[in-house]
Motif scaffolding. Structure first.
Motif, PDB file in Angstrom:
ATOM      1  N   ALA A 138      38.495  -0.030 -20.385  1.00  0.00           N
ATOM      2  CA  ALA A 138      37.828   0.380 -19.147  1.00  0.00           C
ATOM      3  C   ALA A 138      37.283  -0.791 -18.343  1.00  0.00           C
ATOM      4  CB  ALA A 138      36.696   1.358 -19.476  1.00  0.00           C
ATOM      5  N   TYR A 179      44.737   5.616 -14.071  1.00  0.00           N
ATOM      6  CA  TYR A 179      44.780   5.863 -15.506  1.00  0.00           C
ATOM      7  C   TYR A 179      44.651   4.538 -16.254  1.00  0.00           C
ATOM      8  CZ  TYR A 179      47.061  10.335 -14.234  1.00  0.00           C
ATOM      9  OH  TYR A 179      47.370  11.568 -13.704  1.00  0.00           O
ATOM     10  N   THR A 220      41.335   7.361 -19.783  1.00  0.00           N
ATOM     11  CA  THR A 220      40.365   7.676 -18.738  1.00  0.00           C
ATOM     12  C   THR A 220      41.109   7.830 -17.419  1.00  0.00           C
ATOM     13  OG1 THR A 220      39.924   5.350 -18.216  1.00  0.00           O
ATOM     14  CG2 THR A 220      38.568   6.371 -19.912  1.00  0.00           C
ATOM     15  N   LEU A 273      38.109  -1.753  -8.877  1.00  0.00           N
ATOM     16  CA  LEU A 273      38.844  -0.944  -9.853  1.00  0.00           C
ATOM     17  C   LEU A 273      39.293  -1.744 -11.076  1.00  0.00           C
ATOM     18  CD1 LEU A 273      41.105   1.139  -7.404  1.00  0.00           C
ATOM     19  CD2 LEU A 273      38.962   1.840  -8.501  1.00  0.00           C
ATOM     20  N   ARG A 300      45.105   8.788  -8.533  1.00  0.00           N
ATOM     21  CA  ARG A 300      44.504   8.798  -9.868  1.00  0.00           C
ATOM     22  C   ARG A 300      44.781   7.462 -10.537  1.00  0.00           C
ATOM     23  NH1 ARG A 300      46.339  14.727 -12.201  1.00  0.00           N
ATOM     24  NH2 ARG A 300      45.213  15.984 -10.640  1.00  0.00           N
ATOM     25  N   ARG A 350      40.464   8.328 -13.300  1.00  0.00           N
ATOM     26  CA  ARG A 350      39.496   8.211 -12.209  1.00  0.00           C
ATOM     27  C   ARG A 350      40.180   8.583 -10.898  1.00  0.00           C
ATOM     28  NH1 ARG A 350      36.290   2.549 -10.682  1.00  0.00           N
ATOM     29  NH2 ARG A 350      35.408   3.248  -8.667  1.00  0.00           N
ATOM     30  N   THR A 351      39.533   9.418 -10.105  1.00  0.00           N
ATOM     31  CA  THR A 351      40.055   9.762  -8.792  1.00  0.00           C
ATOM     32  C   THR A 351      39.675   8.677  -7.792  1.00  0.00           C
ATOM     33  OG1 THR A 351      39.884  12.126  -9.253  1.00  0.00           O
ATOM     34  CG2 THR A 351      40.036  11.468  -6.940  1.00  0.00           C
ATOM     35  N   VAL A 352      40.643   8.255  -6.999  1.00  0.00           N
ATOM     36  CA  VAL A 352      40.400   7.234  -5.980  1.00  0.00           C
ATOM     37  C   VAL A 352      40.908   7.745  -4.633  1.00  0.00           C
ATOM     38  CG1 VAL A 352      40.493   5.321  -7.614  1.00  0.00           C
ATOM     39  CG2 VAL A 352      42.582   6.062  -6.485  1.00  0.00           C
TER      40      VAL A 352
END
Length: 319
Positions: free
Chosen positions: A79, A73, A54, A151, A71, A56-58
């Motif tokens: 998750a 990962y 997965t 996060l 990013r 996710r943009t941060v």
């Protein structure tokens, strides 16, 4: 050991392209074209990176009011777990490279599920010369600390990492934590340094021995440096970590070098300097390989084992 047979075929193709005028080294290209060519090599070197990750943009705020894209990962199955973090800085001489060019590297580092990987898009030269990348790296640590809870990251188990110029940024963070702890938001527990730039101020034998024909060329190194740092900046330990006073022991370091690399000698010198300063050092030389081997997962079968060994060390060291 001679050049790894999987890599040798690729180098021959690259040389053929150069001889026929179909390709040129980065330092011979306009900046925009060089950046584009570097991005496209990722599709050749590792076209099918792990997919069960997965991403996710941060957003990572900086001291000057800008916001860096990052990013995050992690293995899909992890998750909701609170994981230690590898803060990973991509290579590219501070001039080329991006989150996209090193997407496969971050995916492979996250694949074991032992770590989440946070990759900041630090700003590049010549638009943002030294010390912007250093400030962005430090600010990324601050942002990680601030956002760790949301996060699902463990800020107390931070591994700083990178390849080439990105490894230099990771090394600078480790030095800062040891020598100037008030200047960094978190203290790393380990550092993973893959073929780092450690001294811009001088030329060594490996710069001449492997000057051409092994992907990274010595002229390209100088092209990078001219864009990033003037003569005075090259003497600054934040650009040349080998010039730092290494009196205080740093976080344990895993240093992985390529046999056929202009940066080989300064990488060895840095490992020796850290060890003499009582930093625990695990040094590995990847025989038969060249600079940028982390991005070669699609063409060199043994690269998988390089990741396995590095992550095994990191798991043991980070606790």
């Amino acid at each position: 050991m001679s050049v790894h047979p999987d890599l040798s075929a690729f180098l021959e193709l690259a040389e053929f392209g150069r001889l026929t005028g179909k390709s040129q080294p980065l330092h011979a290209l306009p900046l925009a074209q060089g950046r584009g060519d570097f991005e496209r090599t990722s599709q050749i070197l590792d076209p099918n990176p792990p997919g069960d990750i997965t991403v996710r943009t941060v957003q990572l705020p900086t001291r000057d009011g800008s916001v860096l894209e990052g990013r995050l990962y992690r293995l899909a199955a992890s998750a909701d777990q609170v994981l230690p973090t590898i803060l990973y800085f991509h290579g590219g001489g501070y001039v080329v490279g991006s989150l996209d060019s090193h997407d496969s590297v971050c995916r492979r580092l996250a694949l074991s599920g032992e770590f989440a990987v946070l990759a900041p898009a630090y700003r590049l030269a010549p638009e943002f010369p030294f010390p912007t990348a250093v400030h962005d790296a430090l600010d990324s640590v601050s942002a990680l600390k601030a956002q760790a809870g949301q996060l699902h990251l463990d800020p107390q188990r931070l591994v700083v990492a990178g390849d080439s110029a990105g490894a230099t940024l990771a090394a600078v963070l480790a030095i800062t934590a040891a020598n100037h702890p008030a200047d960094i938001a978190l203290k790393p527990v380990a550092q993973l340094l893959f073929y780092p730039v450690t001294d811009m101020s001088t030329e060594r034998t490996s710069h001449r021995t492997y000057a051409e024909g092994y992907l990274l060329e010595s002229e390209t190194l100088e092209w990078f440096y001219q864009h990033y740092a003037n003569a005075a900046a090259r003497q600054d330990w934040r650009a040349s970590p080998l010039l730092a006073p290494l009196a205080a022991a740093q976080a344990p370091a895993y240093i992985s070098l390529a046999q056929y690399d202009p940066l080989f000698d300064e990488g060895m010198a840095y490992a020796e300097a850290l060890a003499s300063g009582e930093t625990v050092v695990a040094l590995g030389v990847e025989r038969g390989l060249s600079h940028d081997f982390l991005r070669m997962g699609g063409i060199v079968a043994s690269v998988d084992d390089i990741y396995r060994r590095a992550l095994q060390w990191a798991v043991t060291t980070a606790g």
